[in-house]
Design a protein around this motif. Structure first.
Motif, short mmCIF file in Angstrom:
data_model
loop_
_atom_site.label_atom_id
_atom_site.label_comp_id
_atom_site.label_asym_id
_atom_site.label_seq_id
_atom_site.Cartn_x
_atom_site.Cartn_y
_atom_site.Cartn_z
N GLY A 24 0.86 12.22 1.46
CA GLY A 24 -0.12 12.14 2.45
C GLY A 24 -1.44 12.44 2.04
O GLY A 24 -2.45 12.25 2.71
N ARG A 28 0.90 -1.14 0.10
CA ARG A 28 -0.25 -0.11 0.14
C ARG A 28 0.94 1.14 0.12
O ARG A 28 1.86 1.39 0.84
CB ARG A 28 -0.85 -0.07 1.10
CG ARG A 28 -2.04 -0.99 1.02
CD ARG A 28 -3.46 -0.49 1.15
NE ARG A 28 -3.87 0.85 1.08
CZ ARG A 28 -5.07 1.15 0.14
NH1 ARG A 28 -5.42 0.24 -0.51
NH2 ARG A 28 -5.82 2.32 0.25
N MET A 29 0.45 2.14 -0.86
CA MET A 29 1.28 3.38 -0.92
C MET A 29 0.69 4.63 -0.54
O MET A 29 -0.52 4.81 -0.31
CB MET A 29 1.72 3.78 -2.54
CG MET A 29 2.04 2.47 -3.29
SD MET A 29 3.95 1.77 -2.61
CE MET A 29 4.81 2.93 -3.04
N ASN A 30 1.46 5.72 -0.08
CA ASN A 30 1.07 6.62 0.13
C ASN A 30 1.46 7.86 -0.46
O ASN A 30 2.76 8.10 -0.31
CB ASN A 30 1.02 6.97 1.86
CG ASN A 30 0.45 8.39 2.29
OD1 ASN A 30 1.18 9.35 2.22
ND2 ASN A 30 -0.90 8.29 2.78
N GLN A 40 -2.93 0.94 -3.99
CA GLN A 40 -1.60 -0.16 -3.87
C GLN A 40 -0.72 0.15 -5.25
O GLN A 40 -0.94 0.92 -6.05
CB GLN A 40 -2.65 -1.34 -4.30
CG GLN A 40 -3.22 -1.91 -3.27
CD GLN A 40 -4.06 -3.29 -3.60
OE1 GLN A 40 -5.56 -3.59 -3.64
NE2 GLN A 40 -3.21 -4.47 -3.55
N ASN A 56 -3.92 7.31 -0.99
CA ASN A 56 -3.45 5.92 -0.44
C ASN A 56 -4.11 5.04 -1.64
O ASN A 56 -5.23 4.97 -2.13
CB ASN A 56 -4.36 5.60 0.68
CG ASN A 56 -3.71 6.28 1.74
OD1 ASN A 56 -2.56 6.13 2.35
ND2 ASN A 56 -4.49 7.12 2.37
N GLY A 116 4.99 3.12 1.60
CA GLY A 116 3.82 2.40 1.88
C GLY A 116 4.16 1.29 2.61
O GLY A 116 5.46 1.16 3.20
#
Length: 239
Positions: A145, A140-142, A150, A148, A234
């Motif tokens: 900020g 999971r990536m951010n 995948q 969000n 992530g």
């Protein structure tokens, strides 16, 4: 002491990542200092074929524009995902990693001729991001900020961000296309019924780059990633 620590950290960077990022930084520094100009670096098939300026086949991958936000953004992503690939799925397989560079660079050069691109470094970065993202689908990536998602969506998010900055998405699409071709031929097609491995690293590259003492089967978990940058950070689902 600080110099020795910096030197030690630098030498711990995997060899391909270290060589490529260093070449990019030095090329940009040379342009900033007016030692060379971008006109000596850009991709031009006529100058390559007629004037034998073959260095342009390489230098067009090394210049990301003048020092600024776009340059720093590209350098961070280049370093981060190039290193994650080299320390992850390509650990102990330096020759295979170099072969991916050559294969990706060749395809981009061919495609770049038709779409009139003069610098292909950003497309190459997107290719690295694409291959990593497809090999780590459960991460999971951010992004900044704000988003969000995948990992497989990361190249498309970067393309959208590039569009917001007013850049052409042709470069990003080229990187995604070449990354997909490599991923399909290397990871998908060999596992299909009747499939086979079309991409085979030349023996000479294995002689030059591979260390037989390294364990080529080592493949760390996706969360074992270098760096601490929050852009595109992530965690693995379920971790």
């Amino acid at each position: 002491m600080a110099y020795q620590t910096l030197q030690q950290e630098y030498l711990q960077i995997p060899v391909v990542t270290r060589a490529y990022t260093t070449a990019c930084v030095l090329t940009t520094a040379a342009v900033q200092l007016e030692i060379i100009t971008p006109f000596q670096l850009y991709f031009n098939p006529d100058l390559i074929l007629r004037n034998y300026q073959v260095w342009r086949l390489i230098t067009n991958f090394l210049f990301f524009g003048p020092v600024g936000f776009n340059f720093l953004f590209n350098m961070i992503f280049l370093y981060r995902y190039c290193r994650m690939l080299e320390e992850g799925s390509f650990r102990g397989r330096t020759a295979d990693f170099v072969f991916m560079f050559l294969f990706g660079g060749l395809l981009m050069t061919i495609f770049g001729t038709f779409v009139s691109l003069v610098f292909l470094g950003q497309a190459f970065t997107i290719m690295l991001v694409y291959v990593w993202s497809r090999r780590n689908p459960n991460v999971r990536m951010n992004f900044f900020g704000l988003l969000n998602f995948q990992a497989p969506f990361l190249p498309w998010v970067l393309m959208g961000f590039s569009l917001l900055l007013g850049n052409s998405i042709i470069v990003d699409l080229l990187g995604i296309a070449v990354g997909h071709v490599y991923f399909f031929l290397e990871d998908v097609f060999p596992n299909q019924p009747g499939g086979g491995r079309w991409l085979k690293t030349p023996f000479i590259l294995k002689m030059l780059f591979d260390n037989p003492e390294e364990d080529g089967n080592y493949n760390p978990l996706p969360e074992e990633r270098p760096g601490g940058f929050p852009w595109g950070d992530g965690q693995q689902l379920g971790g």
